[in-house]
Design an enzyme around this catalytic site. Structure first.
Site, PDB file in Angstrom:
ATOM      1  N   SER A 143     -54.522  -4.677 -59.993  1.00 30.22           N
ATOM      2  CA  SER A 143     -53.455  -4.100 -60.621  1.00 30.22           C
ATOM      3  C   SER A 143     -52.360  -3.581 -59.787  1.00 30.22           C
ATOM      4  CB  SER A 143     -54.060  -3.137 -61.740  1.00 30.22           C
ATOM      5  OG  SER A 143     -53.215  -2.482 -62.075  1.00 30.22           O
ATOM      6  N   TYR A 198     -58.548   4.058 -63.657  1.00 30.94           N
ATOM      7  CA  TYR A 198     -58.191   2.439 -63.868  1.00 30.94           C
ATOM      8  C   TYR A 198     -57.944   1.935 -62.463  1.00 30.94           C
ATOM      9  CZ  TYR A 198     -55.584  -1.534 -64.731  1.00 30.94           C
ATOM     10  OH  TYR A 198     -55.356  -2.828 -64.758  1.00 30.94           O
ATOM     11  N   LYS A 210     -59.863  -0.720 -59.831  1.00 31.50           N
ATOM     12  CA  LYS A 210     -59.332  -2.159 -59.295  1.00 31.50           C
ATOM     13  C   LYS A 210     -59.368  -2.094 -57.882  1.00 31.50           C
ATOM     14  CE  LYS A 210     -58.517  -4.150 -63.487  1.00 31.50           C
ATOM     15  NZ  LYS A 210     -59.098  -5.462 -63.573  1.00 31.50           N
TER      16      LYS A 210
HETATM   17  N1  UFG Z   1     -45.378   4.524 -72.657  1.00 28.05           N
HETATM   18  C1  UFG Z   1     -44.351   5.296 -73.580  1.00 28.05           C
HETATM   19  N2  UFG Z   1     -44.654   5.101 -74.780  1.00 28.05           N
HETATM   20  C2  UFG Z   1     -45.826   4.643 -75.350  1.00 28.05           C
HETATM   21  C3  UFG Z   1     -46.454   3.764 -74.702  1.00 28.05           C
HETATM   22  C4  UFG Z   1     -46.251   3.744 -73.308  1.00 28.05           C
HETATM   23  O1  UFG Z   1     -43.339   6.020 -73.176  1.00 28.05           O
HETATM   24  O2  UFG Z   1     -45.702   4.643 -76.693  1.00 28.05           O
HETATM   25  C5  UFG Z   1     -44.785   4.510 -71.368  1.00 28.05           C
HETATM   26  C6  UFG Z   1     -46.064   5.016 -70.499  1.00 28.05           C
HETATM   27  O3  UFG Z   1     -46.281   6.385 -70.328  1.00 28.05           O
HETATM   28  C7  UFG Z   1     -45.539   4.355 -69.116  1.00 28.05           C
HETATM   29  C8  UFG Z   1     -44.819   3.334 -69.450  1.00 28.05           C
HETATM   30  O4  UFG Z   1     -44.385   3.211 -70.882  1.00 28.05           O
HETATM   31  O5  UFG Z   1     -44.515   5.438 -68.407  1.00 28.05           O
HETATM   32  C9  UFG Z   1     -45.734   1.848 -69.422  1.00 28.05           C
HETATM   33  O6  UFG Z   1     -46.777   2.132 -70.121  1.00 28.05           O
HETATM   34  P1  UFG Z   1     -48.014   0.943 -70.296  1.00 28.05           P
HETATM   35  O7  UFG Z   1     -49.282   2.001 -70.832  1.00 28.05           O
HETATM   36  O8  UFG Z   1     -47.461   0.106 -71.022  1.00 28.05           O
HETATM   37  O9  UFG Z   1     -48.637   0.469 -68.904  1.00 28.05           O
HETATM   38  P2  UFG Z   1     -48.794   1.409 -67.548  1.00 28.05           P
HETATM   39  O10 UFG Z   1     -47.587   1.177 -66.609  1.00 28.05           O
HETATM   40  O11 UFG Z   1     -49.755   2.583 -67.747  1.00 28.05           O
HETATM   41  O12 UFG Z   1     -50.009   0.162 -66.910  1.00 28.05           O
HETATM   42  C10 UFG Z   1     -49.650  -1.056 -66.982  1.00 28.05           C
HETATM   43  C11 UFG Z   1     -51.160  -1.914 -67.277  1.00 28.05           C
HETATM   44  C12 UFG Z   1     -52.086  -1.473 -65.993  1.00 28.05           C
HETATM   45  C13 UFG Z   1     -51.362  -1.734 -64.776  1.00 28.05           C
HETATM   46  C14 UFG Z   1     -49.766  -1.277 -64.641  1.00 28.05           C
HETATM   47  C15 UFG Z   1     -49.108  -1.750 -63.588  1.00 28.05           C
HETATM   48  O13 UFG Z   1     -51.657  -1.174 -68.654  1.00 28.05           O
HETATM   49  O14 UFG Z   1     -53.124  -2.585 -66.271  1.00 28.05           O
HETATM   50  O15 UFG Z   1     -49.142  -1.303 -65.803  1.00 28.05           O
HETATM   51  O16 UFG Z   1     -47.844  -1.001 -63.480  1.00 28.05           O
HETATM   52  F1  UFG Z   1     -51.880  -1.634 -63.792  1.00 28.05           F
END
Ligand code: UFG
Length: 330
Positions: free
Chosen positions: A119, A143, A147
């Protein structure tokens, strides 16, 4: 000969399973069906198993021998950044313990090729606009830590018993290659937005005061079908020996903000659903964009689907599912 896909009934795993099947490969899926679904894996053989279970090494090793497995693709892990901050041991048990079991079974069964779902979270909060694989890894949440430990485990197995491996560092995976394989787990931004809209609630934006152009987090969104193709490219490369690197970014080099994603979904849905601006979520880096140069050079891979296809296919897959969104009457 067959390929064993741990977590093959999940959203990303099932896309890879389908591509493998289209190439005529025999596929064995190991999945605990916690977020995975049986109906996604076509005619693959299913072994229902939690890879972190106490009997997993034996079951996996026997399966590998019985099914003449030549390579393993390992997806079976937990992937929510926020949850990992709140329940870290769940992540160590599943992501580290589960991988240890899979690697032990491979060693026992004499299987030496592994493609691992790593990741972008291994990088943490990198101080560069676009991360390449040689940027030092300093994960900022459990997380990402699990990884990175996974990559170390494979490097150790390579030294100890000549494991050939590639860790694909995924950026933000979204969209659907086929409607029936759309992401039905409500764990990431796009499904979380669509889920709330379907329930008549406002979509949430976590944090609007980040040091980014519009104040919301910026990520590198990669179409799941492109990501699935990266696994095929990695498997093909391993079959002829270890490529020059062990870890590859699977990103596009293009950043998109949370607000741009939400606005894009409004456009695709055809109406201005409500949006609530909330506090930051723990463990989120402001910006994470991947440099895909190495994977292009070594594995001949590049992303072929852009943001519009990601949003269109994600929305189409959602609408084909059990809870389609109905726009309010004007
Ligand atoms: N977010 C919102 N509202 C929501 C959900 C998410 O604003 O309802 C935001 C989060 O705070 C974050 C962004 O959208 O800023 C992306 O969030 P995600 O949960 O979709 O993804 P993450 O970036 O946290 O993590 C994802 C994968 C991981 C991976 C990562 C790599 O879940 O496995 O991308 O960038 F490692």
């Amino acid at each position: 000969m067959s390929i064993l896909v741990c977590g093959g009934a999940g959203y990303i795993g099932a896309h890879v399973v389908r591509l493998l099947q289209q190439r005529g490969e025999k596929v064995i899926v190991v999945d605990d069906l916690s977020t995975g679904r049986k109906d996604r894996i076509g005619n693959a053989t299913l072994v229902t198993l939690d890879v972190a279970a106490s009997d997993a090494v034996t079951v996996l090793a026997n399966t590998m021998v019985d099914e003449d497995v030549t390579g393993v693709i390992h997806f079976a892990a937990r992937k929510q950044v926020g949850e990992s901050v709140e329940r870290p041991m769940r992540y160590y048990r599943q992501n580290v313990g589960g991988l240890a079991n899979v690697l032990s079974a491979m060693n026992e069964a004499g299987v030496d090729q592994m493609i691992f779902s790593s990741s972008a979270a291994v990088y943490g909060m990198p101080d560069v606009p676009t991360v390449s694989e040689d940027v030092p890894c300093h994960p900022i949440n459990p997380y990402g830590e699990t990884k990175l430990i996974g990559e170390w485990m494979m490097a150790d197995c390579q030294r100890a018993w000549d494991l050939k491996w590639i860790g694909l560092r995924y950026f933000n995976v979204a969209g659907a290659g086929w409607d029936d394989l759309a992401d039905s787990a409500i764990l990431n931004l796009i499904p979380m937005v669509l889920d709330r809209v379907e329930r008549g609630e406002a979509a949430k934006i976590f944090g609007t005061d980040y040091p980014t152009p519009d104040g919301t987090c910026v990520r590198d969104y990669i179409h799941v079908l492109d990501l699935a193709e990266a696994h095929i490219a990695a498997l093909t490369a391993l079959a002829t020996g270890q490529p020059s690197h062990h870890t590859y970014n699977v990103g596009t080099g293009i950043g998109t903000s949370v607000r741009e994603i939400v606005d894009g979904l409004r456009r695709v849905a055809g109406w201005e659903f409500p949006v609530e601006e909330c506090d930051r979520r723990a463990g989120d880096p402001p910006t994470l964009i991947g440099d895909p140069l190495s994977i292009g050079v070594d594995l001949g891979w590049k992303a072929n689907h852009g943001l519009d296809e990601i949003l269109d296919s994600a929305y189409s897959g959602w609408q084909a599912g059990p809870r389609p969104i109905t726009a309010p009457r004007a």
